[in-house]
Design a protein around this motif. Structure first.
Motif, short mmCIF file in Angstrom:
data_model
loop_
_atom_site.label_atom_id
_atom_site.label_comp_id
_atom_site.label_asym_id
_atom_site.label_seq_id
_atom_site.Cartn_x
_atom_site.Cartn_y
_atom_site.Cartn_z
N GLU A 1 -2.51 -5.42 -8.14
CA GLU A 1 -1.62 -4.66 -7.83
C GLU A 1 -1.55 -3.84 -9.32
N ARG B 1 1.22 -1.48 0.35
CA ARG B 1 0.63 0.28 -0.17
C ARG B 1 0.89 1.37 0.18
N ARG C 1 2.88 2.09 -3.43
CA ARG C 1 1.36 2.06 -4.32
C ARG C 1 0.98 3.34 -3.98
#
Length: 319
Positions: free
Chosen positions: A199, A174, A177
């Motif tokens: 992803e 996360r 990202r």
């Protein structure tokens, strides 16, 4: 100024195999990345992604094909454009006893970059508060973000990341990202190599998919996912439901106790089944993802055989 930041046409790269002969790590790959894109370079392990990136960066020589960065032919003129490129292809070596900030200061001063760029880079990758901590205490995700920060010291226009989510836990994925989205918001063009399709779908605007060393699809994420949305239907009589939908021209198939139908609105499916006395227990719209698209594109291809062949090649360029 060209809008094409990365372009590769007809790339081929082979290695000597242990049994003699040649194994093709890349066998006709094409890649085109335009300015401002977050471009996913996708494929299973062994599909040729890292080999292609290494050729673009002059770390490996192509057998055949042409390549350019910012419209400049590489590797012949690579020194002219490398200052505009940041890349994390292999894990850089940092001093474990120094803090993250101290490591970057050593790098920045060695290349003549102002110290202020260090703090800016740390902030950009989300390590602003962790820069004073020693590198040896960093998690894998933090180490990868520090590697990206090192590439940002020269404020590159293009950032190439090779499998940046490898080995990360969900929190690290996360954070990774969010970092990529932050870079894209600043106007950095990102080429992201990965085999984690779910992803990539969350951060990329465009993708190129490799299989067996060659390009099998390329385009925007929306284009690749378009036209395949379907509906999952669970009914009281799946056999009759299937025959009813097929006779009405609906593309449908049985998937265990459920039916998958595509190209038809859910209300039309409900109407058709109600007309023959089949009652719906569940009706769930489903949207295709990159993984399902990839499986469709590679159906019937023996990708595992290609991976086995490439694994016999040198490990420095066969990923």
């Amino acid at each position: 100024m060209t809008d094409v930041v990365v372009e590769a046409v007809g790339l081929r790269k082979s290695y000597s195999s242990l049994r003699g002969g040649r194994s093709w790590a890349v066998d006709g790959a094409n890649l085109r990345v335009e300015r401002g894109q977050v471009h996913g370079f996708l494929g299973p392990n062994g599909s040729g992604k890292t080999s292609t990136i290494r050729m673009l960066l002059g770390l490996s020589r192509a057998d055949t094909g042409t390549m350019s960065l910012f419209g400049t032919t590489v590797p012949a003129h690579l020194p002219e454009v490398m200052a505009r490129v940041g890349a994390v292809v292999e894990s850089p070596r940092f001093s474990p006893g120094l803090t993250g900030r101290q490591n970057l200061l050593l790098l920045s001063r060695s290349v003549g970059v102002a110290d202020t760029r260090v703090d800016e880079a740390l902030h950009t990758v989300g390590l602003g508060d962790r820069g004073r901590h020693k590198y040896k205490g960093y998690s894998l995700g933090m180490r990868q973000r520090l590697a990206v920060a090192a590439t940002l010291l020269r404020d590159p226009e293009l950032l190439i990341l090779d499998e940046p989510s490898n080995g990360l836990d969900p929190a690290g994925i996360r954070e990774n990202r969010e970092m990529i989205r932050s870079l894209a918001a600043r106007g950095v063009t990102v080429l992201l190599s990965s085999h984690v399709l779910a992803e990539v779908q969350q951060v990329c605007t465009d993708v190129t998919i490799l299989g067996r060393g060659r390009t099998i699809a390329s385009g925007s994420v929306d284009e690749l996912l378009a036209g395949g949305d379907g509906v999952r239907v669970v009914t009281t009589d799946p056999t009759l439901a299937l025959s009813t939908l097929v006779e009405a021209g609906v593309a449908a198939r049985l998937d265990g106790p459920a039916l998958n139908a595509t190209g038809t609105a859910p209300e039309r499916i409900s109407e058709l089944l109600a007309g023959v006395g089949v009652w719906i227990k569940e009706l769930t719209p489903e949207r295709r993802d990159l993984e399902s698209v990839f499986l469709e594109l590679t159906a019937g291809e023996d990708l595992s055989a290609q991976q086995s062949a490439q694994q016999s090649a040198p490990t420095n360029g066969a990923a």
